[in-house]
Structures are given as C-alpha cells and as structure tokens.
Design a protein around this motif. Structure first.
Motif, PDB file in Angstrom:
ATOM      1  N   LEU A 202     -12.567  -5.465  -5.949  1.00 54.50           N
ATOM      2  CA  LEU A 202     -11.784  -5.945  -5.527  1.00 54.50           C
ATOM      3  C   LEU A 202     -11.046  -4.849  -6.178  1.00 54.50           C
ATOM      4  O   LEU A 202     -10.599  -4.833  -7.460  1.00 54.50           O
ATOM      5  CB  LEU A 202     -11.522  -6.822  -5.569  1.00 54.50           C
ATOM      6  N   LYS A 203     -10.385  -3.754  -6.120  1.00 51.12           N
ATOM      7  CA  LYS A 203      -9.937  -2.890  -7.213  1.00 51.12           C
ATOM      8  C   LYS A 203      -7.777  -3.193  -6.586  1.00 51.12           C
ATOM      9  O   LYS A 203      -7.608  -3.143  -5.192  1.00 51.12           O
ATOM     10  CB  LYS A 203      -9.764  -1.478  -6.138  1.00 51.12           C
ATOM     11  N   VAL A 204      -7.395  -3.372  -7.293  1.00 52.25           N
ATOM     12  CA  VAL A 204      -6.538  -4.306  -8.072  1.00 52.25           C
ATOM     13  C   VAL A 204      -5.377  -3.521  -8.083  1.00 52.25           C
ATOM     14  O   VAL A 204      -6.196  -2.944  -9.403  1.00 52.25           O
ATOM     15  CB  VAL A 204      -6.388  -5.627  -8.581  1.00 52.25           C
ATOM     16  N   ALA A 205      -3.946  -2.570  -8.234  1.00 56.55           N
ATOM     17  CA  ALA A 205      -2.921  -2.298  -8.533  1.00 56.55           C
ATOM     18  C   ALA A 205      -2.294  -2.624  -9.995  1.00 56.55           C
ATOM     19  O   ALA A 205      -1.827  -4.192  -9.331  1.00 56.55           O
ATOM     20  CB  ALA A 205      -2.574  -0.867  -7.681  1.00 56.55           C
ATOM     21  N   ALA A 206      -1.999  -2.838 -10.663  1.00 57.52           N
ATOM     22  CA  ALA A 206      -0.883  -3.429 -11.618  1.00 57.52           C
ATOM     23  C   ALA A 206      -0.183  -2.784 -12.830  1.00 57.52           C
ATOM     24  O   ALA A 206      -1.385  -1.815 -12.978  1.00 57.52           O
ATOM     25  CB  ALA A 206      -1.805  -4.346 -12.347  1.00 57.52           C
ATOM     26  N   THR A 207       0.591  -2.561 -13.157  1.00 55.48           N
ATOM     27  CA  THR A 207       1.198  -1.995 -14.350  1.00 55.48           C
ATOM     28  C   THR A 207       0.751  -3.282 -15.509  1.00 55.48           C
ATOM     29  O   THR A 207       0.873  -4.522 -15.457  1.00 55.48           O
ATOM     30  CB  THR A 207       2.985  -2.593 -14.704  1.00 55.48           C
TER      31      THR A 207
ATOM     32  N   VAL B 129      -4.464   0.717 -13.606  1.00 49.99           N
ATOM     33  CA  VAL B 129      -3.248   0.517 -14.405  1.00 49.99           C
ATOM     34  C   VAL B 129      -1.594   1.481 -14.571  1.00 49.99           C
ATOM     35  O   VAL B 129      -2.141   2.750 -14.240  1.00 49.99           O
ATOM     36  CB  VAL B 129      -3.503   0.369 -15.953  1.00 49.99           C
ATOM     37  N   PHE B 130      -0.977   0.972 -13.933  1.00 50.66           N
ATOM     38  CA  PHE B 130       0.686   1.804 -12.892  1.00 50.66           C
ATOM     39  C   PHE B 130       1.399   1.515 -13.600  1.00 50.66           C
ATOM     40  O   PHE B 130       1.470   0.226 -14.768  1.00 50.66           O
ATOM     41  CB  PHE B 130       0.332   2.480 -11.626  1.00 50.66           C
ATOM     42  N   THR B 131       2.032   3.508 -14.532  1.00 49.81           N
ATOM     43  CA  THR B 131       3.658   2.555 -14.943  1.00 49.81           C
ATOM     44  C   THR B 131       4.449   2.704 -13.747  1.00 49.81           C
ATOM     45  O   THR B 131       5.918   2.997 -15.115  1.00 49.81           O
ATOM     46  CB  THR B 131       3.826   3.475 -16.108  1.00 49.81           C
ATOM     47  N   ASP B 132       4.242   3.500 -12.897  1.00 47.21           N
ATOM     48  CA  ASP B 132       5.713   2.981 -12.238  1.00 47.21           C
ATOM     49  C   ASP B 132       5.301   2.017 -10.889  1.00 47.21           C
ATOM     50  O   ASP B 132       4.420   1.715 -10.802  1.00 47.21           O
ATOM     51  CB  ASP B 132       6.075   4.740 -11.283  1.00 47.21           C
ATOM     52  N   TYR B 133       6.403   1.958 -10.573  1.00 45.87           N
ATOM     53  CA  TYR B 133       6.740   1.024  -8.921  1.00 45.87           C
ATOM     54  C   TYR B 133       6.277   1.374  -7.849  1.00 45.87           C
ATOM     55  O   TYR B 133       6.335   1.317  -6.866  1.00 45.87           O
ATOM     56  CB  TYR B 133       8.075   0.415  -8.858  1.00 45.87           C
ATOM     57  N   VAL B 134       5.759   2.773  -7.351  1.00 46.37           N
ATOM     58  CA  VAL B 134       6.052   4.054  -5.858  1.00 46.37           C
ATOM     59  C   VAL B 134       4.200   3.714  -5.469  1.00 46.37           C
ATOM     60  O   VAL B 134       3.985   3.568  -4.653  1.00 46.37           O
ATOM     61  CB  VAL B 134       6.850   5.277  -5.997  1.00 46.37           C
ATOM     62  N   GLN B 135       3.378   4.143  -6.751  1.00 50.68           N
ATOM     63  CA  GLN B 135       2.585   4.610  -6.619  1.00 50.68           C
ATOM     64  C   GLN B 135       1.063   3.560  -6.051  1.00 50.68           C
ATOM     65  O   GLN B 135       0.199   3.497  -5.096  1.00 50.68           O
ATOM     66  CB  GLN B 135       1.696   5.118  -7.460  1.00 50.68           C
ATOM     67  N   PRO B 136       1.296   2.509  -6.793  1.00 49.02           N
ATOM     68  CA  PRO B 136       1.067   0.821  -5.889  1.00 49.02           C
ATOM     69  C   PRO B 136       0.642   0.459  -5.312  1.00 49.02           C
ATOM     70  O   PRO B 136       0.046   0.363  -4.592  1.00 49.02           O
ATOM     71  CB  PRO B 136       0.931   0.263  -7.112  1.00 49.02           C
ATOM     72  N   ASN B 137       1.904   0.530  -4.370  1.00 53.36           N
ATOM     73  CA  ASN B 137       1.928   0.586  -2.746  1.00 53.36           C
ATOM     74  C   ASN B 137       1.517   1.807  -1.809  1.00 53.36           C
ATOM     75  O   ASN B 137       1.095   1.693  -1.019  1.00 53.36           O
ATOM     76  CB  ASN B 137       3.476   0.410  -2.618  1.00 53.36           C
ATOM     77  N   ILE B 138       1.443   2.699  -2.880  1.00 49.48           N
ATOM     78  CA  ILE B 138       1.342   3.550  -1.799  1.00 49.48           C
ATOM     79  C   ILE B 138      -0.088   3.703  -2.057  1.00 49.48           C
ATOM     80  O   ILE B 138      -0.913   4.042  -0.100  1.00 49.48           O
ATOM     81  CB  ILE B 138       1.806   5.092  -1.932  1.00 49.48           C
ATOM     82  N   GLN B 139      -0.795   4.100  -2.076  1.00 54.57           N
ATOM     83  CA  GLN B 139      -2.288   3.656  -2.818  1.00 54.57           C
ATOM     84  C   GLN B 139      -3.176   2.302  -1.581  1.00 54.57           C
ATOM     85  O   GLN B 139      -3.910   2.495  -1.547  1.00 54.57           O
ATOM     86  CB  GLN B 139      -2.614   3.555  -4.212  1.00 54.57           C
ATOM     87  N   VAL B 140      -2.097   1.390  -2.454  1.00 58.16           N
ATOM     88  CA  VAL B 140      -2.558   0.243  -0.693  1.00 58.16           C
ATOM     89  C   VAL B 140      -2.400   0.609   0.078  1.00 58.16           C
ATOM     90  O   VAL B 140      -3.471  -0.012   1.222  1.00 58.16           O
ATOM     91  CB  VAL B 140      -1.787  -0.974  -2.143  1.00 58.16           C
ATOM     92  N   ASP B 141      -1.737   1.200   0.529  1.00 58.41           N
ATOM     93  CA  ASP B 141      -1.028   1.191   1.924  1.00 58.41           C
ATOM     94  C   ASP B 141      -1.868   2.112   2.766  1.00 58.41           C
ATOM     95  O   ASP B 141      -2.592   2.132   3.453  1.00 58.41           O
ATOM     96  CB  ASP B 141       0.353   1.925   2.350  1.00 58.41           C
ATOM     97  N   GLN B 142      -2.792   3.299   1.180  1.00 61.09           N
ATOM     98  CA  GLN B 142      -3.304   4.470   1.755  1.00 61.09           C
ATOM     99  C   GLN B 142      -5.471   3.857   2.032  1.00 61.09           C
ATOM    100  O   GLN B 142      -5.829   5.146   1.913  1.00 61.09           O
ATOM    101  CB  GLN B 142      -3.588   5.183   1.577  1.00 61.09           C
ATOM    102  N   LYS B 143      -5.275   2.998   1.673  1.00 63.73           N
ATOM    103  CA  LYS B 143      -6.612   2.252   1.712  1.00 63.73           C
ATOM    104  C   LYS B 143      -7.536   2.741   0.276  1.00 63.73           C
ATOM    105  O   LYS B 143      -8.780   2.271   0.437  1.00 63.73           O
ATOM    106  CB  LYS B 143      -6.877   2.470   2.846  1.00 63.73           C
ATOM    107  N   GLN B 144      -6.680   3.682  -0.915  1.00 67.58           N
ATOM    108  CA  GLN B 144      -7.661   3.775  -1.889  1.00 67.58           C
ATOM    109  C   GLN B 144      -7.440   2.200  -2.876  1.00 67.58           C
ATOM    110  O   GLN B 144      -8.851   2.413  -3.475  1.00 67.58           O
ATOM    111  CB  GLN B 144      -6.369   5.059  -2.324  1.00 67.58           C
ATOM    112  N   LEU B 145      -6.423   1.577  -2.589  1.00 58.97           N
ATOM    113  CA  LEU B 145      -6.654   0.490  -3.245  1.00 58.97           C
ATOM    114  C   LEU B 145      -6.687  -1.199  -2.507  1.00 58.97           C
ATOM    115  O   LEU B 145      -6.034  -1.100  -1.544  1.00 58.97           O
ATOM    116  CB  LEU B 145      -5.625  -0.074  -4.607  1.00 58.97           C
ATOM    117  N   ASP B 146      -7.233  -1.883  -2.692  1.00 53.04           N
ATOM    118  CA  ASP B 146      -6.846  -3.522  -2.189  1.00 53.04           C
ATOM    119  C   ASP B 146      -5.849  -4.528  -1.796  1.00 53.04           C
ATOM    120  O   ASP B 146      -5.515  -4.576  -1.273  1.00 53.04           O
ATOM    121  CB  ASP B 146      -8.188  -4.007  -2.493  1.00 53.04           C
ATOM    122  N   ALA B 147      -5.231  -4.031  -2.964  1.00 50.42           N
ATOM    123  CA  ALA B 147      -3.772  -4.775  -2.887  1.00 50.42           C
ATOM    124  C   ALA B 147      -3.602  -5.167  -4.481  1.00 50.42           C
ATOM    125  O   ALA B 147      -3.794  -3.811  -5.423  1.00 50.42           O
ATOM    126  CB  ALA B 147      -4.411  -6.703  -3.491  1.00 50.42           C
ATOM    127  N   ASN B 148      -2.294  -4.868  -4.322  1.00 58.60           N
ATOM    128  CA  ASN B 148      -1.300  -4.985  -6.024  1.00 58.60           C
ATOM    129  C   ASN B 148      -1.089  -6.042  -6.379  1.00 58.60           C
ATOM    130  O   ASN B 148      -0.322  -6.970  -5.632  1.00 58.60           O
ATOM    131  CB  ASN B 148      -0.484  -3.918  -6.018  1.00 58.60           C
TER     132      ASN B 148
END
Length: 258
Positions: free
Chosen positions: A23-28, A54-73
C-alpha cells in the motif's frame, strides 16, 4: 529429502511474498509520516506492506494518487481537498479523519499579538484554504475583519478592515518557518512548525482551539477507498494505540480527532 525441504521452503516463501499487499501512501514528514511509521508493523501483521513516500509540498501527493502512482495520501484537511478537487477536476475522497494540527502565529520579533506594530509584515500560506485559515484566525483575534467573515478561502483582498495596516505576504506553506527572521509574524501550519523545531504549545503567539474544523484526513480514490488495504490503514490510524502515540509524542501540538 533435504532438497525437498529446501524446495518446499522456497515455495512457501514465494507464496507469502505473493500474499503480501503493498500500500503506497504519500505523507508530509511531521506528523503524518511519523504516524504512518508507527502503524506500519500493525499492517504488516495483516499482510500489508505500508510504503510511505514523503513529500514537502501539498500538490504532488494528490496528483500522484489521482494518477494511480500512489494509493492514498495523508497530509491535508477536508477544505483543502475540496478546493483541490474543484480546481484540478479530480475526484479524490476522504476516507477518515485522524487528527487536528492547531494552526498558529509565530514570531521571533514580538512576544504577543499586542506588540504587532502599525504596518507590520505578516506571512501567510499562499494556497486558498490555508491562507483563508490564517486570516480567519487573525480575525478571531480582532486584528482584521473580512468582508465575508466566514469565508474559508479568503485572501488579503477580502480584508474589509485592517486597523493596524498589516502588510501580508503570501508564500508557499513549507517556506514560512524560513522567513521568520524577515517578517514580524508568520502564520504556520503545525506540521511545518514541528519540522522547523518549533514547539506550537510553547512558541506560538496564538493557536487555534481544539474545536478546529480542519481535521487531517486519509485520502484515496473512489475506486480504492473501500479496498481492504485502505480500510485496514483507516482502522489502524484511528486505533487507541495511535491516540496514545499522538498524545504522548506531540503533547498537544497534534490532537486526535477520533
């Protein structure tokens, strides 16, 4: 016989690997990635390999979940998600609310809001929901009045009364701790304050109350929000163990919302 046992062990190892789900999850970084790290062993017991990006911005975590590169954030509150969906045409969904990070005002030049000088420089986040959140907090403290006093996406252009003639600078949220020496006050999200070594309950001139509506949420897509892995993560994030971890680790700077 020995070869047979070795072969059997290999088959079992392969079957176990196949059974595990990643399960791939993005987070700050703070506190989200730290909380995810805490629940990782619990998910592993259920055959779920939690992989945190781990991301330091608020945009890429949503983009990558939407594009199915990640599962959740896990990094944002609902007003931000709703504004992001409206602006980007995405359909990401909240799975569950986990915690609140009381938003705060910080300064290295003054010790209280009463000391703000006429024409003082104030830095706020440049994204609509967090910028509006900062302005609403300043309004609650009587420093400004907004033309629409309940508008959560307010900008400095929405300020109707500004008796101290405060001068606002809109900057990316992650950069705000770094400009504390250059402005009289900065309005900073708690996750970035913690990353910068600030202690919100001690260093903030003012913090939101614990009744803040800005609950940080686990987010996924419509096609996977109800999957077993995402729901297992949601359950783990709202467990008594996580409540205890948050209360002990962050001492009021982060507050459980469940």
């Amino acid at each position: 016989m020995k070869k047979t046992l070795v072969a059997l062990a290999s088959v079992l190892a392969f079957a176990t690997a196949q059974a595990d789900e990643t399960l791939k999850v993005a987070a700050t970084p703070v506190p989200h990635a730290e909380i995810l790290k805490f629940v990782k062993p619990k998910l592993a017991e259920q055959g779920i390999n939690l992989e945190v990006s781990v991301f330091t911005d608020y945009v890429q975590p949503n983009i990558q979940v939407d594009q199915k590169q990640l599962d959740a954030n896990y990094f944002q509150h609902l007003p931000y998600l709703e504004e992001f969906n409206d602006g980007r045409g995405t359909e990401l969904e909240s799975v569950i609310g986990v915690h609140i990070e009381p938003f705060g005002a910080y300064s290295r030049k003054i010790g209280s809001l009463d000391e703000l000088s006429d024409g003082a420089t104030v830095a706020i986040p440049n994204d609509p929901t967090n910028g509006g959140r900062a302005l609403l907090l300043l309004q609650q403290q009587g420093l400004i009045t907004l033309s629409d006093e309940a508008k959560i996406t307010a900008t400095p252009q929405d300020i109707a009364k500004n008796p101290k003639n405060l001068e606002f600078y809109e900057l990316e949220a992650a950069t705000l701790p770094r400009v504390l020496d250059q402005v009289e006050m900065a309005m900073i999200n708690t996750n970035y304050a913690l990353e910068a070594g600030l202690k919100p309950t001690e260093d903030a001139l003012v913090l939101e109350g614990k009744d803040s509506p800005y609950v940080n949420i686990l987010v996924a897509r419509p096609d996977n929000r109800d999957s077993e892995a995402v729901q297992a993560l949601a359950e783990a994030l709202t467990s008594p163990a996580v409540r205890g971890f948050i209360e002990k680790e962050y001492e009021g700077a982060v507050v459980p919302a469940f």
